[in-house]
Design an enzyme around this catalytic site. Structure first.
Site, PDB file in Angstrom:
ATOM      1  NE  ARG A  60      37.325  21.253  38.085  1.00  0.00           N
ATOM      2  CZ  ARG A  60      37.466  22.692  38.714  1.00  0.00           C
ATOM      3  NH1 ARG A  60      36.662  23.101  39.376  1.00  0.00           N
ATOM      4  NH2 ARG A  60      38.650  23.102  38.962  1.00  0.00           N
ATOM      5  NE  ARG A  96      43.394  22.860  39.699  1.00  0.00           N
ATOM      6  CZ  ARG A  96      42.476  21.797  39.945  1.00  0.00           C
ATOM      7  NH1 ARG A  96      42.826  20.424  39.501  1.00  0.00           N
ATOM      8  NH2 ARG A  96      41.464  22.034  40.470  1.00  0.00           N
ATOM      9  NE  ARG A 100      43.001  30.241  40.770  1.00  0.00           N
ATOM     10  CZ  ARG A 100      41.914  29.600  40.754  1.00  0.00           C
ATOM     11  NH1 ARG A 100      40.573  30.391  40.802  1.00  0.00           N
ATOM     12  NH2 ARG A 100      41.994  28.539  40.230  1.00  0.00           N
ATOM     13  NE  ARG A 122      37.132  19.355  41.947  1.00  0.00           N
ATOM     14  CZ  ARG A 122      37.596  20.744  42.100  1.00  0.00           C
ATOM     15  NH1 ARG A 122      36.901  21.598  42.862  1.00  0.00           N
ATOM     16  NH2 ARG A 122      38.608  21.048  41.476  1.00  0.00           N
ATOM     17  CE  LYS A 180      38.792  29.307  45.448  1.00  0.00           C
ATOM     18  NZ  LYS A 180      39.658  27.734  45.592  1.00  0.00           N
TER      19      LYS A 180
HETATM   20  P1  AMP Z   1      38.839  26.629  39.694  1.00  0.00           P
HETATM   21  O1  AMP Z   1      37.663  26.324  39.211  1.00  0.00           O
HETATM   22  O2  AMP Z   1      38.588  28.098  40.393  1.00  0.00           O
HETATM   23  O3  AMP Z   1      39.582  25.847  40.270  1.00  0.00           O
HETATM   24  O4  AMP Z   1      39.614  27.013  38.081  1.00  0.00           O
HETATM   25  C1  AMP Z   1      39.982  26.273  37.208  1.00  0.00           C
HETATM   26  C2  AMP Z   1      41.007  26.789  36.209  1.00  0.00           C
HETATM   27  O5  AMP Z   1      40.664  28.067  35.487  1.00  0.00           O
HETATM   28  C3  AMP Z   1      42.274  27.095  37.096  1.00  0.00           C
HETATM   29  O6  AMP Z   1      42.909  26.132  37.076  1.00  0.00           O
HETATM   30  C4  AMP Z   1      42.765  28.252  35.919  1.00  0.00           C
HETATM   31  O7  AMP Z   1      43.276  27.626  34.845  1.00  0.00           O
HETATM   32  C5  AMP Z   1      41.494  28.932  35.532  1.00  0.00           C
HETATM   33  N1  AMP Z   1      41.270  30.079  36.371  1.00  0.00           N
HETATM   34  C6  AMP Z   1      40.093  30.261  37.228  1.00  0.00           C
HETATM   35  N2  AMP Z   1      40.158  31.424  37.672  1.00  0.00           N
HETATM   36  C7  AMP Z   1      41.336  32.142  37.104  1.00  0.00           C
HETATM   37  C8  AMP Z   1      41.794  33.338  37.508  1.00  0.00           C
HETATM   38  N3  AMP Z   1      41.161  34.266  38.381  1.00  0.00           N
HETATM   39  N4  AMP Z   1      42.841  33.753  36.712  1.00  0.00           N
HETATM   40  C9  AMP Z   1      43.451  32.680  35.842  1.00  0.00           C
HETATM   41  N5  AMP Z   1      42.945  31.465  35.613  1.00  0.00           N
HETATM   42  C10 AMP Z   1      41.948  31.242  36.262  1.00  0.00           C
END
Ligand code: AMP
Length: 186
Positions: free
Chosen positions: A132, A143, A91, A130, A14
């Protein structure tokens, strides 16, 4: 005017697609994960509060996220541009409900929620590559569980409203990009 919400499990691509498409459309790419990672690296209060959840792969509590997204959508670039792409938000169902109400309040309507479908083995191998900080085996597992339990229902939320567009995120980058092109037609 295009306002798109990108949904899908971690590793679905995404972020990459949102970044390419936002350039093509010249609209802001709003990634809640990127905003949170920036907050963590700057050591802000938000970052300090969010970090332990992110390290475990849990969702950061809604009270932090909802305020953050409301502020972001109120910025000038969202008002003035031809739309936006939300990546990583909503989310869970309460975030989806909040977003609907927020958009109504600020007189905006999203066009589509785009669901990137990818099978689990592929997700895991992409995430490991990746590399990270939160892409270690234990956090990846969590996750994916969090995705199934909390985020997958958001797809049904938009499906029921007739606003879901599905793509096969397991294909090559260029092919996935091409499959998003119908979204750009009015
Ligand atoms: P992402 O980069 O979208 O994979 O997000 C990395 C981490 O940030 C996730 O595993 C969550 O801990 C937190 N996070 C990102 N977006 C959200 C959201 N909309 N609600 C809650 N936690 C979020």
């Amino acid at each position: 005017m295009k306002r798109l919400i990108f949904l899908g499990p971690p590793g679905a691509g995404k972020g990459t697609q949102a970044s390419l498409l936002s350039e093509k459309m010249n609209v802001p790419h709003i990634s809640t994960g990127d905003i949170l990672r920036a907050a963590v690296s700057q050591g802000t209060t938000l970052g300090q509060q969010a970090q332990s959840y992110m390290d475990k792969g849990d969702l950061v509590p809604d009270e932090l996220i909802l305020e953050m997204i409301e502020e972001r959508l109120a910025q000038k670039d969202c008002e003035n541009s031809q739309g936006w792409i939300l990546d990583g938000f909503p989310r869970n169902l309460s975030q989806a409900e909040f977003l609907s109400q927020l958009l109504e309040k600020i007189n905006q309507v999203q066009d589509y929620a785009v669901n990137f479908k990818v099978e689990e083995n592929k997700l895991i191998s992409r995430l490991i590559k990746r590399g990270r900080k939160d892409d270690n085996e234990e956090t990846i597992k969590n996750r994916l569980v969090v995705y199934e339990q909390q985020t997958a229902p958001v797809t049904d939320f938009y499906r029921q409203r007739g606003e879901l567009f599905e793509v096969d995120g397991g294909l090559e980058l260029e092919i996935v990009s091409r499959s998003l092109e119908p979204l750009l037609i009015n």
